[in-house]
Motif scaffolding. Structure first.
Motif, PDB file in Angstrom:
ATOM      1  N   ASP A  36      38.688  29.640  -3.203  1.00 50.01           N
ATOM      2  CA  ASP A  36      39.306  30.914  -2.855  1.00 50.01           C
ATOM      3  C   ASP A  36      39.441  30.964  -1.339  1.00 50.01           C
ATOM      4  OD1 ASP A  36      39.141  33.954  -2.029  1.00 50.01           O
ATOM      5  OD2 ASP A  36      39.784  33.903  -4.130  1.00 50.01           O
ATOM      6  N   ALA A  37      40.584  31.430  -0.854  1.00 52.72           N
ATOM      7  CA  ALA A  37      40.839  31.429   0.587  1.00 52.72           C
ATOM      8  C   ALA A  37      39.845  32.272   1.372  1.00 52.72           C
ATOM      9  CB  ALA A  37      42.264  31.906   0.866  1.00 52.72           C
ATOM     10  N   SER A  38      39.193  33.221   0.700  1.00 51.07           N
ATOM     11  CA  SER A  38      38.184  34.023   1.390  1.00 51.07           C
ATOM     12  C   SER A  38      37.018  33.173   1.889  1.00 51.07           C
ATOM     13  CB  SER A  38      37.658  35.125   0.461  1.00 51.07           C
ATOM     14  OG  SER A  38      36.977  34.571  -0.650  1.00 51.07           O
ATOM     15  N   GLY A  62      37.642  33.955   8.839  1.00 50.03           N
ATOM     16  CA  GLY A  62      37.075  34.014  10.185  1.00 50.03           C
ATOM     17  C   GLY A  62      36.964  32.692  10.913  1.00 50.03           C
ATOM     18  N   ALA A  63      37.795  31.722  10.563  1.00 52.12           N
ATOM     19  CA  ALA A  63      37.769  30.451  11.292  1.00 52.12           C
ATOM     20  C   ALA A  63      38.206  30.663  12.737  1.00 52.12           C
ATOM     21  CB  ALA A  63      38.674  29.429  10.616  1.00 52.12           C
ATOM     22  N   ALA A  81      47.167  30.029   4.817  1.00 56.38           N
ATOM     23  CA  ALA A  81      46.182  30.987   4.317  1.00 56.38           C
ATOM     24  C   ALA A  81      44.992  31.082   5.269  1.00 56.38           C
ATOM     25  CB  ALA A  81      45.725  30.583   2.922  1.00 56.38           C
ATOM     26  N   ALA A  82      44.564  29.936   5.779  1.00 55.17           N
ATOM     27  CA  ALA A  82      43.435  29.934   6.707  1.00 55.17           C
ATOM     28  C   ALA A  82      43.792  30.635   8.015  1.00 55.17           C
ATOM     29  CB  ALA A  82      42.986  28.505   6.969  1.00 55.17           C
ATOM     30  N   ASP A  92      42.387  34.275  15.110  1.00 54.18           N
ATOM     31  CA  ASP A  92      43.434  33.715  15.970  1.00 54.18           C
ATOM     32  C   ASP A  92      43.168  32.242  16.268  1.00 54.18           C
ATOM     33  OD1 ASP A  92      44.859  36.149  16.182  1.00 54.18           O
ATOM     34  OD2 ASP A  92      43.472  36.850  17.728  1.00 54.18           O
ATOM     35  N   ALA A  93      42.834  31.498  15.226  1.00 49.81           N
ATOM     36  CA  ALA A  93      42.471  30.089  15.394  1.00 49.81           C
ATOM     37  C   ALA A  93      43.635  29.264  15.922  1.00 49.81           C
ATOM     38  CB  ALA A  93      41.991  29.513  14.066  1.00 49.81           C
ATOM     39  N   VAL A  94      43.293  28.293  16.754  1.00 50.24           N
ATOM     40  CA  VAL A  94      44.243  27.298  17.229  1.00 50.24           C
ATOM     41  C   VAL A  94      44.126  26.073  16.331  1.00 50.24           C
ATOM     42  CG1 VAL A  94      44.853  25.756  19.134  1.00 50.24           C
ATOM     43  CG2 VAL A  94      44.160  28.114  19.601  1.00 50.24           C
TER      44      VAL A  94
END
Length: 222
Positions: free
Chosen positions: A50-52, A56-57, A77-78, A84-86
């Motif tokens: 599940d994408a949950s 918070g990556a 999805a991630a 605001d992941a790079v």
């Protein structure tokens, strides 16, 4: 090849939580930063996923362009659920992702040379390894690297490699812990058998193998 050891520079122990999300996909929590590595198709298509789980990556690292290491759907999805992941990856995959409207960079997280091994069809694609949080290394699809942090996520089962080659490489670079990855190809009994052999080989050099089942989390102090 000359062996180069990369070790942690801090003196105090550091806890790192590592979750295996099928095959080569890891979620690493260390020092208040959450890093997702190689969000591939086998993870995305697993009915248990599940994408949950990747909420918070803070950064997303992708070693190379093969589908078992990057799914565009999983990546989107991630990113939607991230801080605001790079996305960091190879120049080759950077161009592919740009065509999908996904921005990626080629530097930021410490990298190391880890060329993709030859595959049955010929040479593999551009591949890089990542050092995460000063504690964990992920080489993607490579047995041809010469450095590691105290925890090494190691591909043992692959069309391009072997358990023997993987164990030999781990014993060369000498991490404290080895976490097997890249094993979607194996049955559960197969993993148990293969990793028992790997553990016996690594134990000779004082290296502990930590076998994680899919969706299992372990916390290690390094």
């Amino acid at each position: 090849a000359t062996r180069v050891e990369v070790t942690q520079t801090t003196l105090a122990p550091m806890d790192v939580a590592i979750t295996k999300l099928v095959h080569a996909c890891l979620l690493v929590d260390v020092g208040g930063t959450r890093t997702l590595i190689d969000p591939g198709t086998f993870s995305w298509q697993d009915e248990r996923f599940d994408a949950s789980m990747v909420e918070g990556a803070d950064r997303i690292l992708i070693t190379h362009e093969h589908a078992d290491h990057v799914s565009v759907d999983f990546l989107r999805a991630a990113l939607e659920r991230s801080n605001d992941a790079v996305v960091e990856t190879t120049a080759a995959l950077q161009g592919i992702l740009a065509e999908e409207g996904i921005r990626a960079v080629t530097e930021g997280t410490p990298q190391f040379t880890a060329p993709h091994e030859r595959i049955p069809m010929g040479p593999g694609p551009q591949n890089i390894g990542f050092h995460v949080g000063g504690v964990l290394s992920h080489p993607g699809d490579s047995h041809s690297f010469v450095e590691t942090m105290p925890i090494l996520s190691m591909p043992f089962a692959a069309p391009w490699g072997s358990l023997t080659n993987g164990a030999d490489r781990a014993r060369l670079v000498r991490p404290r812990y080895v976490i097997p990855i890249h094993d979607w190809f194996l049955s559960d009994p197969g993993r148990t058998f293969m990793y028992r052999l790997a553990a016996m080989a690594l134990d000779q050099d004082g290296i502990e193998l930590v076998h994680l089942a899919d969706f299992e989390t372990v916390t290690l102090s390094v």
